[in-house]
Write a protein that holds these residues in place. Structure first.
Motif, mmCIF file in Angstrom:
data_model
loop_
_atom_site.group_PDB
_atom_site.id
_atom_site.type_symbol
_atom_site.label_atom_id
_atom_site.label_comp_id
_atom_site.label_asym_id
_atom_site.label_seq_id
_atom_site.Cartn_x
_atom_site.Cartn_y
_atom_site.Cartn_z
ATOM 1 N N SER A 76 0.684 -1.177 0.040
ATOM 2 C CA SER A 76 0.018 0.021 -0.017
ATOM 3 C C SER A 76 0.826 1.218 -0.004
ATOM 4 C CB SER A 76 -0.927 -0.100 1.202
ATOM 5 O OG SER A 76 -0.238 -0.272 2.481
ATOM 6 N N SER A 77 2.245 1.157 0.808
ATOM 7 C CA SER A 77 2.698 2.496 0.815
ATOM 8 C C SER A 77 3.500 2.651 -0.678
ATOM 9 C CB SER A 77 3.808 2.277 1.908
ATOM 10 O OG SER A 77 4.612 1.330 1.618
ATOM 11 N N PHE A 78 3.619 1.468 -1.305
ATOM 12 C CA PHE A 78 4.285 1.612 -2.657
ATOM 13 C C PHE A 78 3.343 2.222 -3.777
ATOM 14 C CE2 PHE A 78 5.226 -0.161 -6.585
ATOM 15 C CZ PHE A 78 6.359 0.308 -7.273
ATOM 16 N N ARG A 79 1.980 1.862 -3.504
ATOM 17 C CA ARG A 79 1.081 2.298 -4.234
ATOM 18 C C ARG A 79 0.917 4.007 -3.886
ATOM 19 N NH1 ARG A 79 -4.083 -1.312 -4.680
ATOM 20 N NH2 ARG A 79 -4.764 0.414 -6.045
ATOM 21 N N VAL A 80 0.832 4.324 -2.658
ATOM 22 C CA VAL A 80 1.000 5.575 -2.350
ATOM 23 C C VAL A 80 1.932 6.761 -2.996
ATOM 24 C CG1 VAL A 80 0.592 7.486 -0.611
ATOM 25 C CG2 VAL A 80 -0.603 5.222 -0.372
ATOM 26 N N ALA A 81 3.090 6.085 -3.191
ATOM 27 C CA ALA A 81 4.286 6.647 -3.442
ATOM 28 C C ALA A 81 4.114 6.916 -5.037
ATOM 29 C CB ALA A 81 5.558 5.958 -3.219
ATOM 30 N N ARG A 82 3.756 5.813 -5.520
ATOM 31 C CA ARG A 82 3.356 5.768 -7.086
ATOM 32 C C ARG A 82 2.374 6.852 -7.494
ATOM 33 N NH1 ARG A 82 4.745 1.959 -10.707
ATOM 34 N NH2 ARG A 82 2.598 2.235 -11.751
ATOM 35 N N TYR A 83 1.391 6.992 -6.709
ATOM 36 C CA TYR A 83 0.369 7.934 -6.778
ATOM 37 C C TYR A 83 0.868 9.342 -6.751
ATOM 38 C CZ TYR A 83 -3.838 10.794 -5.748
ATOM 39 O OH TYR A 83 -4.595 11.643 -5.289
ATOM 40 N N LEU A 84 1.559 9.601 -5.795
ATOM 41 C CA LEU A 84 2.206 10.955 -5.523
ATOM 42 C C LEU A 84 3.398 11.451 -6.539
ATOM 43 C CD1 LEU A 84 3.159 10.643 -1.557
ATOM 44 C CD2 LEU A 84 1.376 11.839 -2.592
ATOM 45 N N GLU A 85 4.041 10.397 -7.177
ATOM 46 C CA GLU A 85 4.783 10.534 -8.288
ATOM 47 C C GLU A 85 4.211 11.151 -9.463
ATOM 48 O OE1 GLU A 85 9.145 8.734 -7.239
ATOM 49 O OE2 GLU A 85 7.914 7.983 -8.764
ATOM 50 N N SER A 86 2.951 10.227 -9.838
ATOM 51 C CA SER A 86 2.544 10.381 -11.330
ATOM 52 C C SER A 86 1.307 11.339 -11.131
ATOM 53 C CB SER A 86 1.386 9.053 -11.305
ATOM 54 O OG SER A 86 0.718 8.864 -10.466
#
Length: 255
Positions: A76-86
């Motif tokens: 989940s934290s990886f998905r949040v990080a990807r969301y912030l970047e994209s």
């Protein structure tokens, strides 16, 4: 932006989230936050409620509860990080629950980054007598993952009231007497009980094996439960066997 990020995080199944300014993160023994992201401006802290299975009398069930939590937290934290970047073109540095971490002989048992201090800065609780973060809803039965970012986010309000009820049960139920001194955790005393198959025991085992005087003695060591636990811990990571400071805390426990 904060509301959109919060909605995204909670929709993943994360139990709570808070925001902190990088300037308010203050962990006196850990690295400066710029060690993780040179232009850090904010910290997003994700809170994960621990499953009741983690308090099972069965060690394997309890350990698997934490392994499952760790796997979900990473995902989940990886998905949040990807969301912030994209979504926002952000730079991020994910700080995981535990391993891997840097190892330095002059900084033993000191975390590179303090999830506890980040959680308090992000309004997710206050420090208790057990020196853990006590969440207003989940008590001590909560783990945290942080995402350091260069986004400027509005900090969440801090928890002003003392969530700890100072019942002293955590102190009384610590088998290592690691909490006897208020405001301090005797980490080495704690680890002897909570991590009996950590690196200390591993070194002791191999020293004993190398100094064994007979093949029979070496075979006995290699077929022992002790060695089996050491092998398992080597593959799984930290294999905790004591959670008394968390399990004994009554805050957040439904009556």
């Amino acid at each position: 932006m904060e509301n959109a990020i919060r909605e995204f995080v909670l929709n993943l199944g994360v139990d709570d989230v808070g925001f902190a300014s990088a300037d308010t993160y203050n962990s006196p023994k850990s690295y400066e936050i710029t060690n993780f992201l040179p232009d850090a401006k904010s910290i997003i802290v994700l809170a994960y409620k621990v499953l009741s299975s983690c308090e099972s009398p069965s060690l394997s069930v309890a350990l698997n509860g934490y392994l499952d939590l760790g796997a979900f937290a990473r995902s989940s934290s990886f998905r949040v990080a990807r969301y912030l970047e994209s979504k926002y073109g952000a730079k991020v540095a994910n700080i995981p629950l535990s391993t891997p971490f840097e190892i330095h002989n002059d900084r033993r048992a000191v975390a590179d980054f303090s999830q506890r201090h980040a959680a308090v800065a992000a309004g997710l609780g206050t420090f208790g007598r057990n020196n853990l973060v006590i969440h207003p809803q989940f008590g001590t039965r909560v783990n945290f993952v942080s995402i350091v970012t260069n986004l400027e986010l509005e900090p969440s309000p801090r928890v002003n009231e003392d969530v700890c009820i100072h019942c002293n049960l955590c102190v009384e139920n610590c088998p290592g007497r690691a909490l006897d001194e208020a405001g301090k955790t005797d980490v080495m005393s704690c680890m002897k009980n909570s991590l009996p198959y950590g690196i200390g025991n591993d070194i002791a085992f191999w020293s004993q094996l190398l100094n064994s005087s007979s093949a029979e003695e070496r075979k006995k060591l290699l077929t022992s439960e002790r060695y089996a636990y050491l092998r398992q811990a080597a593959y799984l990571g930290n294999q905790y066997m004591c959670f008394n400071c968390m399990k004994s805390c009554p805050v957040g426990v439904s009556s």
